[in-house]
Design an enzyme around this catalytic site. Structure first.
Site, PDB file in Angstrom:
ATOM      1  N   HIS A  53       0.773  -1.178  -0.011  1.00 10.10           N
ATOM      2  CA  HIS A  53       0.074  -0.088   0.014  1.00 10.10           C
ATOM      3  C   HIS A  53       0.684   1.297   0.116  1.00 10.10           C
ATOM      4  O   HIS A  53       2.159   1.026   0.435  1.00 10.10           O
ATOM      5  CB  HIS A  53      -0.864   0.027   1.244  1.00 10.10           C
ATOM      6  CG  HIS A  53      -2.038  -0.814   1.275  1.00 10.10           C
ATOM      7  ND1 HIS A  53      -3.200  -0.845   2.013  1.00 10.10           N
ATOM      8  CD2 HIS A  53      -2.173  -2.071   0.535  1.00 10.10           C
ATOM      9  CE1 HIS A  53      -3.869  -1.769   1.751  1.00 10.10           C
ATOM     10  NE2 HIS A  53      -3.329  -2.575   0.902  1.00 10.10           N
ATOM     11  N   GLU A  55       0.923   3.767   1.812  1.00 12.31           N
ATOM     12  CA  GLU A  55       1.652   4.343   3.276  1.00 12.31           C
ATOM     13  C   GLU A  55       2.661   3.519   3.512  1.00 12.31           C
ATOM     14  O   GLU A  55       3.632   4.037   3.804  1.00 12.31           O
ATOM     15  CB  GLU A  55       0.511   4.218   4.171  1.00 12.31           C
ATOM     16  CG  GLU A  55      -0.822   5.037   4.186  1.00 12.31           C
ATOM     17  CD  GLU A  55      -1.707   4.381   3.263  1.00 12.31           C
ATOM     18  OE1 GLU A  55      -2.930   4.726   3.391  1.00 12.31           O
ATOM     19  OE2 GLU A  55      -1.462   3.464   2.423  1.00 12.31           O
ATOM     20  N   CYS A  83      -6.158   2.348   5.781  1.00  8.31           N
ATOM     21  CA  CYS A  83      -6.775   1.019   5.976  1.00  8.31           C
ATOM     22  C   CYS A  83      -6.246   0.377   7.465  1.00  8.31           C
ATOM     23  O   CYS A  83      -5.454   1.134   8.059  1.00  8.31           O
ATOM     24  CB  CYS A  83      -6.815  -0.101   5.229  1.00  8.31           C
ATOM     25  SG  CYS A  83      -5.114  -0.782   5.097  1.00  8.31           S
ATOM     26  N   CYS A  86      -2.707  -0.281   7.640  1.00  4.36           N
ATOM     27  CA  CYS A  86      -1.890   0.662   7.304  1.00  4.36           C
ATOM     28  C   CYS A  86      -1.734   1.408   8.676  1.00  4.36           C
ATOM     29  O   CYS A  86      -0.761   2.016   9.046  1.00  4.36           O
ATOM     30  CB  CYS A  86      -1.963   1.688   6.161  1.00  4.36           C
ATOM     31  SG  CYS A  86      -1.417   0.861   4.684  1.00  4.36           S
TER      32      CYS A  86
END
Length: 146
Positions: A53, A55, A83, A86
């Site tokens: 992801h 992040e 999410c 993360c």
């Protein structure tokens, strides 16, 4: 607010990179002492890695750059609310503030207290950067219409 717009614009550019490669268009940057130290965008479809992801990619790059797993005194700017995975990594990395401009409807937990994690991280929604939510909406509309 001007600083927020400047950094969110950079995160948005990262999201556009993800969109061009068919990924969910999310971008993130990390700032320390008013300098961008890392950038990231979603790559999990391309890499076939769940954790790729925006992040987490930005955090990994920042860790390497400053040679420390702690990102104290750093801020993250991300185009979509992180999410749960993360958020947990952000909390563990000790990032100070996370600014996001679009709510993630798939986020189950809203508050750190509900995660049972003691954290000094501030997750801050800042309104007014509409194109971050628009790019996500358009992406999923195109997916549904295929």
């Amino acid at each position: 607010m001007e600083q927020y717009i400047k950094y969110m614009e950079l995160a948005y550019k990262e999201a556009k990179k993800a969109e061009k490669t068919g990924e969910v268009p999310v971008g993130a940057i990390i700032v320390k002492n008013n300098k961008v130290i890392s950038k990231g965008y979603n790559k999990n479809n391309k890499s076939n890695l769940t954790i790729d992801h925006a992040e987490i990619i930005a955090i990994s790059k920042a860790n390497k750059k400053i040679k420390n797993w702690r990102l104290s005194n750093c801020d993250m700017y991300v185009t979509l609310e992180p999410c749960l995975m993360c958020k947990t990594v952000i909390i563990n990395s000790r990032i100070k503030n996370v600014y996001f401009s679009s709510y993630n409807k798939s986020v189950i937990v809203e508050k750190n207290k509900e995660l049972n994690l003691s954290s000094d991280v501030n997750f801050i929604y800042v309104d007014g950067f509409v194109k971050c939510s628009e790019i996500i909406k358009e992406f999923f509309l195109k997916k549904r219409n295929k």
